[in-house]
Write a protein that holds these residues in place. Structure first.
Motif, short mmCIF file in Angstrom:
data_model
loop_
_atom_site.label_atom_id
_atom_site.label_comp_id
_atom_site.label_asym_id
_atom_site.label_seq_id
_atom_site.Cartn_x
_atom_site.Cartn_y
_atom_site.Cartn_z
N SER A 169 -38.02 -92.89 -31.65
CA SER A 169 -36.86 -93.45 -32.36
C SER A 169 -36.96 -94.97 -32.44
O SER A 169 -35.96 -95.66 -32.35
CB SER A 169 -35.56 -93.05 -31.64
N SER A 170 -38.17 -95.47 -32.64
CA SER A 170 -38.35 -96.90 -32.78
C SER A 170 -37.83 -97.36 -34.14
O SER A 170 -37.53 -96.55 -35.02
CB SER A 170 -39.84 -97.26 -32.65
N ASP A 171 -37.72 -98.66 -34.33
CA ASP A 171 -37.22 -99.19 -35.59
C ASP A 171 -38.09 -98.76 -36.76
O ASP A 171 -37.60 -98.47 -37.85
CB ASP A 171 -37.17 -100.72 -35.53
N ARG A 172 -39.40 -98.71 -36.52
CA ARG A 172 -40.32 -98.32 -37.60
C ARG A 172 -40.08 -96.87 -38.01
O ARG A 172 -40.06 -96.55 -39.20
CB ARG A 172 -41.76 -98.51 -37.13
N ASN A 173 -39.91 -95.99 -37.02
CA ASN A 173 -39.69 -94.58 -37.33
C ASN A 173 -38.35 -94.38 -38.02
O ASN A 173 -38.22 -93.55 -38.92
CB ASN A 173 -39.75 -93.75 -36.05
N VAL A 174 -37.34 -95.12 -37.58
CA VAL A 174 -36.03 -95.02 -38.22
C VAL A 174 -36.11 -95.44 -39.68
O VAL A 174 -35.52 -94.82 -40.56
CB VAL A 174 -35.00 -95.89 -37.46
N LEU A 175 -36.85 -96.50 -39.96
CA LEU A 175 -37.02 -96.96 -41.34
C LEU A 175 -37.76 -95.92 -42.17
O LEU A 175 -37.40 -95.67 -43.33
CB LEU A 175 -37.80 -98.29 -41.35
N THR A 176 -38.77 -95.30 -41.57
CA THR A 176 -39.53 -94.26 -42.28
C THR A 176 -38.63 -93.09 -42.64
O THR A 176 -38.66 -92.58 -43.77
CB THR A 176 -40.70 -93.77 -41.41
N VAL A 177 -37.82 -92.65 -41.69
CA VAL A 177 -36.90 -91.54 -41.94
C VAL A 177 -35.91 -91.91 -43.02
O VAL A 177 -35.57 -91.09 -43.89
CB VAL A 177 -36.17 -91.17 -40.63
N ALA A 178 -35.43 -93.15 -43.01
CA ALA A 178 -34.47 -93.59 -44.02
C ALA A 178 -35.10 -93.57 -45.41
O ALA A 178 -34.47 -93.12 -46.38
CB ALA A 178 -33.98 -95.00 -43.69
N ILE A 179 -36.36 -94.02 -45.52
CA ILE A 179 -37.04 -94.03 -46.82
C ILE A 179 -37.26 -92.61 -47.32
O ILE A 179 -37.04 -92.30 -48.50
CB ILE A 179 -38.39 -94.77 -46.69
N VAL A 180 -37.68 -91.71 -46.42
CA VAL A 180 -37.88 -90.31 -46.80
C VAL A 180 -36.57 -89.70 -47.27
O VAL A 180 -36.52 -88.95 -48.25
CB VAL A 180 -38.46 -89.51 -45.62
N GLY A 181 -35.47 -90.05 -46.57
CA GLY A 181 -34.17 -89.54 -46.98
C GLY A 181 -33.78 -90.00 -48.36
O GLY A 181 -33.23 -89.22 -49.17
N VAL A 182 -34.05 -91.27 -48.67
CA VAL A 182 -33.75 -91.80 -50.00
C VAL A 182 -34.57 -91.08 -51.07
O VAL A 182 -34.07 -90.75 -52.16
CB VAL A 182 -34.01 -93.32 -50.04
N LEU A 183 -35.86 -90.84 -50.77
CA LEU A 183 -36.73 -90.15 -51.74
C LEU A 183 -36.24 -88.73 -52.01
O LEU A 183 -36.22 -88.27 -53.16
CB LEU A 183 -38.17 -90.12 -51.22
#
Length: 250
Positions: A208-222
Motif C-alpha cells: 500500500s505504498s504511494d506508488r501502488n496507490v497511484l497505480t490503483v487509482a490510474i487503473v480505476g480511472v481507465l
C-alpha cells in the motif's frame, strides 16, 4: 550492567537498521568516560505525557509488542520491529542503589560522576521514569502485568519491579529526557502507526505504498473510462434502434 562488546552478538546491519547507538563496542585506547558518552549520546526530548498508550500491557494487547528483560543498560527501550519486542532493563534495585550513591556526590557535573565510576543521575532517573511512569505506572492493570512478567520470566525480571522507587514523583509533570528521548519518541511513533498483527494485514501494508496507490487509482480511472465508453456505445445503439423503429414502423 553494560555489555561493552554487544557488536559481537548482533549482525552487521543491526545498527544500520535501527539507526541507534546500539550495538556498542569499547575500542582499544578509549577511556571509560569517552565510551559512556558515545554509548549514551545526549539529546533533548521534553515528554509532556500522558503516556497512557505506552503502558506495557497496552503495548502487548493492542500492538502485539512483548516486553523482554535485559541486563544491558544500553538496550533499555530498544524496540525490534522484526520480533516485535521492547527490551527493558529490569535491574531496578541496582538503578536505585546507583541513584542513592550519586546523591551523595553534591554539586557535581555529569563528567564528575563518571570519573568516580557512577553513571549520571539524569540517565538513572530517566531509566526509572520510563519504567515506573511510562511502562508500569501505578494502576491495577499495569501492576498485574508487571507481576505476570516477574512470574513468567522466573527470576529474569527483578521482583522489585513491583515496588515503586519513590524517587519519581509528579508523574503528570513534564519530564525532560536527555538520554532516552529518541527511543521514547520512536516508541510513540510505533504506537501511532502500530505494526500489523497478521499476515494478511502485513501483506496489504507492504503493498500500500504511494506508488501502488497511484497505480490503483490510474487503473480505476481507465476502467471507469472503458465502462463509460461502453455505456455510450450502448446508448447510441439504442438511439439508432429507436430511430429506425420510428422511421420504419411495421
Amino acid at each position: 550492567m553494560i555489555d561493552a562488546s554487544s557488536t559481537e552478538s548482533f549482525s552487521d546491519d543491526y545498527r544500520f537498521r535501527h539507526s541507534d547507538s546500539f550495538p556498542v563496542h569499547w575500542e582499544d585506547g578509549k577511556s571509560f568516560i569517552d565510551f559512556i558518552q558515545s554509548t549514551f549520546p545526549s539529546t533533548t526530548y521534553r515528554a509532556t505525557g500522558p503516556f497512557n498508550r505506552l503502558k506495557a500491557w497496552k503495548l502487548k494487547q493492542r500492538c502485539g509488542i512483548s516486553i523482554v528483560p535485559t541486563d544491558d543498560l544500553v538496550r533499555h527501550l530498544l524496540y525490534d520491529s522484526g520480533s516485535r519486542t521492547l527490551t527493558v532493563f529490569h535491574h531496578v534495585t541496582w538503578l536505585k542503589a546507583q541513584l542513592n550513591h550519586a546523591s551523595a556526590i553534591s554539586d557535581a557535573q555529569a563528567l564528575d560522576y563518571l570519573t568516580r565510576g557512577v553513571l549520571p543521575p539524569q540517565l538513572l532517573r530517566e531509566t526509572l521514569y520510563s519504567i515506573y511512569r511510562i511502562l508500569f505506572p501505578l494502576d491495577k492493570k499495569s501492576a498485574k502485568y508487571a507481576r505476570r512478567l516477574v512470574d513468567e520470566w522466573g527470576g529474569s525480571f527483578d521482583p522489585n519491579l513491583l515496588v515503586d522507587p519513590g524517587v519519581m514523583h509528579m508523574a503528570s509533570d513534564a519530564f525532560e529526557f536527555k538520554f532516552r528521548g529518541k527511543r521514547i519518541g520512536h516508541l510513540e511513533n510505533v504506537v501511532a502507526h502500530p505494526p500489523p498483527k497478521n499476515v494478511v494485514v502485513s501483506w496489504i501494508g507492504r503493498h500500500s505504498s504511494d506508488r501502488n496507490v497511484l497505480t490503483v487509482a490510474i487503473v480505476g480511472v481507465l476502467f471507469a473510462a472503458l465502462f463509460g465508453l461502453l455505456g455510450l456505445i450502448v446508448g447510441i445503439g439504442q438511439l439508432i434502434v429507436s430511430y429506425l423503429a420510428w422511421k420504419y414502423p411495421s
